[in-house]
Scaffold this active site. Structure first.
Site, PDB file in Angstrom:
ATOM      1  N   CYS A   1     -27.412  -8.390  22.221  1.00 51.94           N
ATOM      2  CA  CYS A   1     -28.891  -8.453  22.375  1.00 51.94           C
ATOM      3  C   CYS A   1     -29.310  -9.286  20.953  1.00 51.94           C
ATOM      4  O   CYS A   1     -29.931 -10.288  21.126  1.00 51.94           O
ATOM      5  CB  CYS A   1     -29.577  -7.357  22.402  1.00 51.94           C
ATOM      6  SG  CYS A   1     -29.352  -6.647  24.279  1.00 51.94           S
TER       7      CYS A   1
ATOM      8  N   GLY B   1     -10.543  -1.981  27.138  1.00 49.56           N
ATOM      9  CA  GLY B   1     -10.593  -2.588  26.130  1.00 49.56           C
ATOM     10  C   GLY B   1     -12.046  -2.987  25.530  1.00 49.56           C
ATOM     11  O   GLY B   1     -11.940  -3.935  24.795  1.00 49.56           O
TER      12      GLY B   1
ATOM     13  N   HIS C   1     -22.311  -4.424  25.944  1.00 48.96           N
ATOM     14  CA  HIS C   1     -23.182  -5.272  26.583  1.00 48.96           C
ATOM     15  C   HIS C   1     -22.240  -6.289  27.439  1.00 48.96           C
ATOM     16  O   HIS C   1     -21.434  -6.939  27.016  1.00 48.96           O
ATOM     17  CB  HIS C   1     -23.991  -6.183  25.557  1.00 48.96           C
ATOM     18  CG  HIS C   1     -24.993  -7.240  26.308  1.00 48.96           C
ATOM     19  ND1 HIS C   1     -26.301  -7.374  25.690  1.00 48.96           N
ATOM     20  CD2 HIS C   1     -24.909  -8.127  27.021  1.00 48.96           C
ATOM     21  CE1 HIS C   1     -26.892  -8.223  26.570  1.00 48.96           C
ATOM     22  NE2 HIS C   1     -26.042  -8.556  27.083  1.00 48.96           N
TER      23      HIS C   1
ATOM     24  N   HIS D   1     -20.028  -8.409  29.313  1.00 47.86           N
ATOM     25  CA  HIS D   1     -20.039  -9.807  28.897  1.00 47.86           C
ATOM     26  C   HIS D   1     -18.376 -10.334  29.603  1.00 47.86           C
ATOM     27  O   HIS D   1     -17.717  -9.358  30.149  1.00 47.86           O
ATOM     28  CB  HIS D   1     -19.605 -10.018  27.484  1.00 47.86           C
ATOM     29  CG  HIS D   1     -18.793  -9.149  26.655  1.00 47.86           C
ATOM     30  ND1 HIS D   1     -19.009  -7.838  26.424  1.00 47.86           N
ATOM     31  CD2 HIS D   1     -17.439  -9.297  26.293  1.00 47.86           C
ATOM     32  CE1 HIS D   1     -18.091  -7.128  26.070  1.00 47.86           C
ATOM     33  NE2 HIS D   1     -16.831  -7.870  25.857  1.00 47.86           N
TER      34      HIS D   1
HETATM   35  P1  AMP Z   1     -14.564  -6.975  24.242  1.00 49.33           P
HETATM   36  O1  AMP Z   1     -13.402  -6.542  23.605  1.00 49.33           O
HETATM   37  O2  AMP Z   1     -14.004  -7.293  25.667  1.00 49.33           O
HETATM   38  O3  AMP Z   1     -15.738  -5.885  24.271  1.00 49.33           O
HETATM   39  O4  AMP Z   1     -14.965  -8.235  23.883  1.00 49.33           O
HETATM   40  C1  AMP Z   1     -15.890  -8.529  22.652  1.00 49.33           C
HETATM   41  C2  AMP Z   1     -15.673  -9.760  22.053  1.00 49.33           C
HETATM   42  O5  AMP Z   1     -16.772 -10.194  21.171  1.00 49.33           O
HETATM   43  C3  AMP Z   1     -14.379  -9.835  21.220  1.00 49.33           C
HETATM   44  O6  AMP Z   1     -13.519 -10.814  21.873  1.00 49.33           O
HETATM   45  C4  AMP Z   1     -14.872 -10.136  19.895  1.00 49.33           C
HETATM   46  O7  AMP Z   1     -14.021 -11.139  19.248  1.00 49.33           O
HETATM   47  C5  AMP Z   1     -16.347 -10.686  20.073  1.00 49.33           C
HETATM   48  N1  AMP Z   1     -17.232 -10.888  19.117  1.00 49.33           N
HETATM   49  C6  AMP Z   1     -17.626  -9.697  18.271  1.00 49.33           C
HETATM   50  N2  AMP Z   1     -18.472  -9.912  17.551  1.00 49.33           N
HETATM   51  C7  AMP Z   1     -19.023 -11.231  17.547  1.00 49.33           C
HETATM   52  C8  AMP Z   1     -20.002 -12.124  16.945  1.00 49.33           C
HETATM   53  N3  AMP Z   1     -20.576 -11.758  16.056  1.00 49.33           N
HETATM   54  N4  AMP Z   1     -19.850 -13.570  17.510  1.00 49.33           N
HETATM   55  C9  AMP Z   1     -18.765 -13.731  18.428  1.00 49.33           C
HETATM   56  N5  AMP Z   1     -18.046 -13.008  19.186  1.00 49.33           N
HETATM   57  C10 AMP Z   1     -18.001 -11.750  18.878  1.00 49.33           C
HETATM   58 ZN    ZN Z   2     -27.233  -5.929  24.680  1.00 47.26          ZN
END
Ligand code: AMP
Ligand code: ZN
Length: 113
Positions: free
Chosen positions: A6, A92, A97, A99
């Site tokens: 967010c 995992g 949020h 995605h």
């Molecule tokens: P998940 O493990 O499926 O919840 O994916 C979360 C993803 O968000 C991971 O691949 C992280 O590398 C990515 N992530 C975490 N923080 C950031 C950030 N500040 N900017 C871009 N990607 C991020």
């Molecule tokens: Zn959110």
């Protein structure tokens, strides 16, 4: 709300934008797992796939359309790509949020770990 994505959508935390429309935001993953690693999110906060309701039907469709559009624009549509959603602890999921990971640029293995 204390939600990382967010804050990224709101511009409070910087990101490298690759896609945006009224309902969807796309940005580069900070820890890429493939030469192309893009995160696509609904702008409206939804914690995970478990929280989806009928009202989200359209935005989920738009996320997949955005992924296909990016694939064509960036030239990896023909070579192929993967769209992944991780849900919950066993899935995992580390950011609460909803995605979708758009991964491309190398031969992705199956099954995932
Ligand atoms: P998940 O493990 O499926 O919840 O994916 C979360 C993803 O968000 C991971 O691949 C992280 O590398 C990515 N992530 C975490 N923080 C950031 C950030 N500040 N900017 C871009 N990607 C991020
Ligand atoms: Zn959110």
């Amino acid at each position: 709300m204390d939600c990382l994505f967010c804050k990224i959508i709101a511009g409070e935390i910087p990101s490298t934008k690759v896609y945006e429309d009224d309902n969807v935001y796309g940005f580069l993953d900070i820890e890429p797992q493939a030469p192309v690693h893009i995160i696509l999110v609904p702008k409206q906060h939804v914690a995970s796939a478990n929280e989806l309701t009928e009202e989200h039907t359209e935005v989920i469709g738009k996320i997949f359309l955005a992924a296909a559009k990016i694939a064509k624009e960036q030239g990896f549509a023909e070579a192929g790509y993967r769209i992944v959603n991780n849900c919950g602890e066993d899935g995992g999921q580390t950011v609460s949020h909803l995605h979708f990971h758009l991964l491309a640029g190398r031969n992705l293995q199956w099954p995932p770990g």
